[in-house]
Write an enzyme that holds these catalytic residues in place. Structure first.
Site, PDB file in Angstrom:
ATOM      1  N   ASN A  35       0.366  -1.341  -0.119  1.00  0.00           N
ATOM      2  CA  ASN A  35      -0.090  -0.090  -0.343  1.00  0.00           C
ATOM      3  C   ASN A  35       0.942   1.151  -0.226  1.00  0.00           C
ATOM      4  O   ASN A  35       1.878   1.562   0.564  1.00  0.00           O
ATOM      5  CB  ASN A  35      -0.806  -0.087   1.261  1.00  0.00           C
ATOM      6  N   ASN A 105     -12.397   0.953  -9.851  1.00  0.00           N
ATOM      7  CA  ASN A 105     -13.272   1.193 -11.486  1.00  0.00           C
ATOM      8  C   ASN A 105     -12.918   2.268 -12.450  1.00  0.00           C
ATOM      9  O   ASN A 105     -13.301   3.998 -12.288  1.00  0.00           O
ATOM     10  CB  ASN A 105     -14.652   1.815 -10.791  1.00  0.00           C
ATOM     11  N   SER A 131     -17.354  -6.440  -8.534  1.00  0.00           N
ATOM     12  CA  SER A 131     -18.311  -5.443  -8.242  1.00  0.00           C
ATOM     13  C   SER A 131     -19.383  -6.741  -7.131  1.00  0.00           C
ATOM     14  O   SER A 131     -18.317  -7.583  -6.677  1.00  0.00           O
ATOM     15  CB  SER A 131     -19.604  -5.385  -9.752  1.00  0.00           C
ATOM     16  N   LYS A 185     -18.481  -3.768 -16.732  1.00  0.00           N
ATOM     17  CA  LYS A 185     -18.722  -3.095 -15.878  1.00  0.00           C
ATOM     18  C   LYS A 185     -19.240  -1.582 -15.510  1.00  0.00           C
ATOM     19  O   LYS A 185     -20.417  -2.452 -14.869  1.00  0.00           O
ATOM     20  CB  LYS A 185     -17.401  -3.374 -14.877  1.00  0.00           C
ATOM     21  N   HIS A 188     -23.541  -2.741 -16.087  1.00  0.00           N
ATOM     22  CA  HIS A 188     -23.695  -3.140 -14.801  1.00  0.00           C
ATOM     23  C   HIS A 188     -23.786  -1.764 -14.183  1.00  0.00           C
ATOM     24  O   HIS A 188     -24.642  -2.382 -13.649  1.00  0.00           O
ATOM     25  CB  HIS A 188     -21.894  -3.780 -13.996  1.00  0.00           C
ATOM     26  N   ASN A 189     -23.522  -1.910 -14.076  1.00  0.00           N
ATOM     27  CA  ASN A 189     -22.983  -0.286 -13.043  1.00  0.00           C
ATOM     28  C   ASN A 189     -24.396   0.297 -13.424  1.00  0.00           C
ATOM     29  O   ASN A 189     -25.208   1.072 -13.017  1.00  0.00           O
ATOM     30  CB  ASN A 189     -22.536   1.146 -13.203  1.00  0.00           C
ATOM     31  N   TYR A 193     -28.287   1.361 -12.100  1.00  0.00           N
ATOM     32  CA  TYR A 193     -28.455   2.514 -11.434  1.00  0.00           C
ATOM     33  C   TYR A 193     -31.325   2.543 -12.395  1.00  0.00           C
ATOM     34  O   TYR A 193     -31.367   3.137 -11.401  1.00  0.00           O
ATOM     35  CB  TYR A 193     -28.329   3.805 -12.384  1.00  0.00           C
TER      36      TYR A 193
HETATM   37  P1  NBP Z   1     -10.642   4.064  -2.231  1.00  0.00           P
HETATM   38  O1  NBP Z   1     -11.389   3.821  -4.081  1.00  0.00           O
HETATM   39  O2  NBP Z   1     -11.594   4.634  -1.213  1.00  0.00           O
HETATM   40  O3  NBP Z   1      -8.797   3.827  -2.293  1.00  0.00           O
HETATM   41  C1  NBP Z   1      -8.438   3.041  -1.375  1.00  0.00           C
HETATM   42  C2  NBP Z   1      -6.954   3.112  -1.842  1.00  0.00           C
HETATM   43  O4  NBP Z   1      -6.229   3.859  -3.065  1.00  0.00           O
HETATM   44  C3  NBP Z   1      -6.232   3.009  -0.841  1.00  0.00           C
HETATM   45  O5  NBP Z   1      -4.691   1.772  -0.580  1.00  0.00           O
HETATM   46  C4  NBP Z   1      -5.033   4.481  -1.068  1.00  0.00           C
HETATM   47  O6  NBP Z   1      -3.325   4.490  -0.125  1.00  0.00           O
HETATM   48  C5  NBP Z   1      -4.997   4.280  -2.427  1.00  0.00           C
HETATM   49  N1  NBP Z   1      -4.378   5.632  -2.896  1.00  0.00           N
HETATM   50  C6  NBP Z   1      -5.661   7.331  -2.839  1.00  0.00           C
HETATM   51 BR1  NBP Z   1      -7.251   7.513  -2.176  1.00  0.00          BR
HETATM   52  N2  NBP Z   1      -4.836   7.786  -3.458  1.00  0.00           N
HETATM   53  C7  NBP Z   1      -3.720   7.644  -3.869  1.00  0.00           C
HETATM   54  C8  NBP Z   1      -2.822   8.242  -4.688  1.00  0.00           C
HETATM   55  N3  NBP Z   1      -2.813   8.903  -5.679  1.00  0.00           N
HETATM   56  N4  NBP Z   1      -1.623   7.563  -5.356  1.00  0.00           N
HETATM   57  C9  NBP Z   1      -1.352   6.155  -4.719  1.00  0.00           C
HETATM   58  N5  NBP Z   1      -2.504   5.169  -3.903  1.00  0.00           N
HETATM   59  C10 NBP Z   1      -3.840   7.134  -4.026  1.00  0.00           C
HETATM   60  O7  NBP Z   1     -10.844   1.754  -1.549  1.00  0.00           O
HETATM   61  P2  NBP Z   1     -12.079   1.170  -1.939  1.00  0.00           P
HETATM   62  O8  NBP Z   1     -12.747   1.483  -1.933  1.00  0.00           O
HETATM   63  O9  NBP Z   1     -11.037   0.308  -1.357  1.00  0.00           O
HETATM   64  O10 NBP Z   1     -11.341   1.278  -4.320  1.00  0.00           O
HETATM   65  C11 NBP Z   1     -10.914   0.410  -4.620  1.00  0.00           C
HETATM   66  C12 NBP Z   1     -11.189   0.186  -6.306  1.00  0.00           C
HETATM   67  O11 NBP Z   1     -12.574  -0.133  -5.948  1.00  0.00           O
HETATM   68  C13 NBP Z   1     -11.365   1.816  -6.952  1.00  0.00           C
HETATM   69  O12 NBP Z   1     -11.335   1.720  -8.019  1.00  0.00           O
HETATM   70  C14 NBP Z   1     -13.133   1.358  -6.285  1.00  0.00           C
HETATM   71  O13 NBP Z   1     -14.191   2.597  -7.385  1.00  0.00           O
HETATM   72  C15 NBP Z   1     -13.156   0.380  -6.545  1.00  0.00           C
HETATM   73  N6  NBP Z   1     -14.117  -0.206  -6.192  1.00  0.00           N
HETATM   74  C16 NBP Z   1     -15.195  -0.023  -5.112  1.00  0.00           C
HETATM   75  C17 NBP Z   1     -15.862  -0.498  -4.408  1.00  0.00           C
HETATM   76  C18 NBP Z   1     -16.757  -0.564  -3.423  1.00  0.00           C
HETATM   77  O14 NBP Z   1     -17.239  -1.060  -2.826  1.00  0.00           O
HETATM   78  N7  NBP Z   1     -15.302  -0.010  -2.659  1.00  0.00           N
HETATM   79  C19 NBP Z   1     -16.676  -1.549  -5.529  1.00  0.00           C
HETATM   80  C20 NBP Z   1     -16.306  -1.777  -7.016  1.00  0.00           C
HETATM   81  C21 NBP Z   1     -14.783  -1.093  -7.135  1.00  0.00           C
HETATM   82  P3  NBP Z   1      -3.401   5.458   0.719  1.00  0.00           P
HETATM   83  O15 NBP Z   1      -3.782   4.027   1.540  1.00  0.00           O
HETATM   84  O16 NBP Z   1      -1.754   5.227   0.927  1.00  0.00           O
HETATM   85  O17 NBP Z   1      -4.183   6.499   0.767  1.00  0.00           O
END
Ligand code: NBP
Length: 484
Positions: A35, A105, A131, A185, A188-189, A193
């Site tokens: 990370n 995403n 998803s 994907k 799908h989203n 909606y």
């Molecule tokens: P987030 O979308 O909240 O992303 C958090 C991660 O991104 C952390 O590891 C963070 O590192 C890293 N990060 C960020 Br914020 N800015 C960064 C940068 N400038 N450089 C490098 N690393 C960076 O996490 P998530 O909700 O687990 O989603 C991850 C991906 O999966 C996203 O693209 C999201 O759209 C997608 N997604 C999410 C879901 C859901 O239900 N949440 C579902 C499907 C897909 P750090 O810890 O150092 O800040």
């Protein structure tokens, strides 16, 4: 620490990344976690990943050194610049044939660009839709990988191993080239909606036209969930409607009626416009959210703008509830038909070899739109992989036929009562337009030619475009014929 090499590295220890790692671990894969903020690696290893085979790294160099070859590196980080930044840092550390997977995403256009740029460097890029949220990531998501096809044999076992299963079949298969995974994907989203908006319209009709209690509505949906509409979204809506606040009131009645959105529905609607495909139901669903968020303006307008004086349905409530169910089902069929039309067009534009039945199966389990209905879609494409439109499949044609009278009755009633049903209505308008041999577009062509000399095509001479001097005082020079 074990000297065992990891099967895959996962960058991004937020909710999705952590859960996906634990899922991979459960399926016997050794994962190396990394990370940007490296303290999160230690925290994860000491807590959630304690007692697992997960290993950690505090630098990308260390992470890459701990991987089996070809190296597989998956990112689950914020979409956009963070993905490009990681790719730039990873490329000098990787070798020809190594694989970078973006599970965030991301926009499909970015995935297309990244796939092409990495191909130049002999790195295989995969853009994968993921998803199912937190729960899906942990116990079985729907995975939609696309990109460099040579990567698939190297990631197939992991991806299909951790994906949701329906009747033992994994909700994950290879989608297609470059940005295909993220495009699927996105659609799908968009469909999500649409499904949500359709359920909201059914809810408003039952609440306002029929004045059903929230407990009664919850029961109606629980009943619907036993039949054709059996789906995750119907199931959770039934649970939401009966959920009580501490004072015993349904919590739903206390929630602000202004919907948020993070963009993927909008991207689908934009793509539909871009490729000229009438994905009207998703478009209406995005606009319905936009209208809902104009709360202050709506409150003002509600004091001034009048509707019909009678807002409740006077007929048989049970019968009308069944009509609503059928209207929802027919509209849903149209929405999915439109979504698949968009996929088909994108496949044509980008030369993707999409497997439509496989896509239906990927959405059948693990993801938010999972439903029994997607099994019917898979069957339709299995029966005829070249099916040009879902509405033309016998099963769906008959289903719509069975629902049609109820569907029209519900919309007519909603119009008379002044209850908005934008998604139900646009679905029916699409259906009626799609089944019309002749539409009034001949008049549009005449109007365009009248005011702008845009020319029109004669029915009797297809392919021949001519201009008429409609007024007698216009010139005979025509505009160039092309479609934008
Ligand atoms: P987030 O979308 O909240 O992303 C958090 C991660 O991104 C952390 O590891 C963070 O590192 C890293 N990060 C960020 Br914020 N800015 C960064 C940068 N400038 N450089 C490098 N690393 C960076 O996490 P998530 O909700 O687990 O989603 C991850 C991906 O999966 C996203 O693209 C999201 O759209 C997608 N997604 C999410 C879901 C859901 O239900 N949440 C579902 C499907 C897909 P750090 O810890 O150092 O800040």
């Amino acid at each position: 620490m074990s000297s065992e090499k990891a099967d895959i590295a996962l960058i991004g220890l937020a909710v999705m990344g952590q859960n996906l790692i634990l899922n991979m671990n459960d399926h016997g894969f050794v994962v190396c976690a990394y990370n940007r903020t490296t303290e999160k690696v230690d925290k994860f290893l000491k807590n959630e990943a304690k007692g697992t085979k997960v290993i950690g790294a505090h630098s990308l160099e260390e992470m890459v050194a701990k991987l089996k070859k070809p190296r597989r590196v998956m990112m689950l980080v914020k979409a956009g610049q963070a993905v490009d930044d990681f790719i730039d840092k990873l490329v000098p550390l990787l070798e020809s044939g190594d694989i970078i997977i973006d599970g965030g995403n991301s926009e499909y256009a970015d995935s297309r660009r990244r796939c092409a740029a990495l191909k130049e460097k002999e790195i295989l890029f995969v853009g994968s839709g993921v998803s199912g949220g937190e729960e899906g990531a942990r116990y079985g998501p729907s995975l939609m990988p696309g990109g460099a096809p040579e990567a698939w044999p190297h990631i197939k076992e992991i991806f299909q191993g951790i994906a949701a299963k329906v009747n033992e079949e994994p909700c994950c298969d290879w989608v297609g080239e470059d940005g295909a995974g993220h495009f699927v994907k996105m659609v799908h989203n968009g469909i999500e909606y649409g499904d949500m908006q359709l359920i909201c319209e059914a809810y408003q009709l039952m609440k306002d036209a029929l004045e059903l209690s929230h407990d009664d509505m919850s029961e109606v949906l629980a009943e619907w969930n036993k039949g054709e509409l059996d789906s995750f979204l119907i199931e959770i809506t039934s649970n939401i409607l009966k959920y009580k606040d501490t004072d015993g009131e349904p919590l739903i009645t206390k929630i602000q009626d202004a919907a948020g959105q993070k963009g993927t529905g909008k991207w689908t609607a934009i793509s539909a416009l871009e490729y000229g495909i009438p994905v009207t139901l998703i478009g209406e669903s995005v606009f319905a959210r936009c209208l809902s968020s104009l709360k202050d303006e709506r409150v003002e307008a509600s004091k001034v703008l009048q509707g019909p004086s009678n807002a409740t349905y006077q007929g048989d409530k049970k019968e009308f509830t069944e009509n609503i169910r059928k209207a929802l089902y027919a509209s849903k069929i149209v929405s999915y038909a439109q979504g698949f039309m968009l996929l088909r067009e994108a496949a044509k534009v980008f030369d993707w070899n999409l497997n439509y039945g496989g896509i239906a199966l990927m959405w059948r389990g693990g993801c938010i739109i999972r439903s029994v209905f997607l099994g019917n879609i898979k069957t339709a494409f299995d029966k005829n992989p070249k099916l040009s439109n879902l509405l033309l499949d016998e099963f769906f044609r008959d289903a719509i036929q069975d629902c049609q009278e109820s569907w029209r009755h519900v919309i007519a009633t909603a119009v008379n009562l002044g209850i908005p049903t934008p998604a139900f209505s646009t679905a029916l308008a699409f259906y009626d337009g799609f089944r019309s041999e002749r539409l009034p577009a001949n008049l549009i062509q005449a109007q365009r030619d009248y005011f702008g000399a845009h020319t029109y095509e004669l029915l009797s001479e297809p392919g021949k475009f001519i201009h008429t001097n409609w007024t007698g005082h216009g010139g005979n020079v025509s505009s160039t014929t092309y479609n934008a």
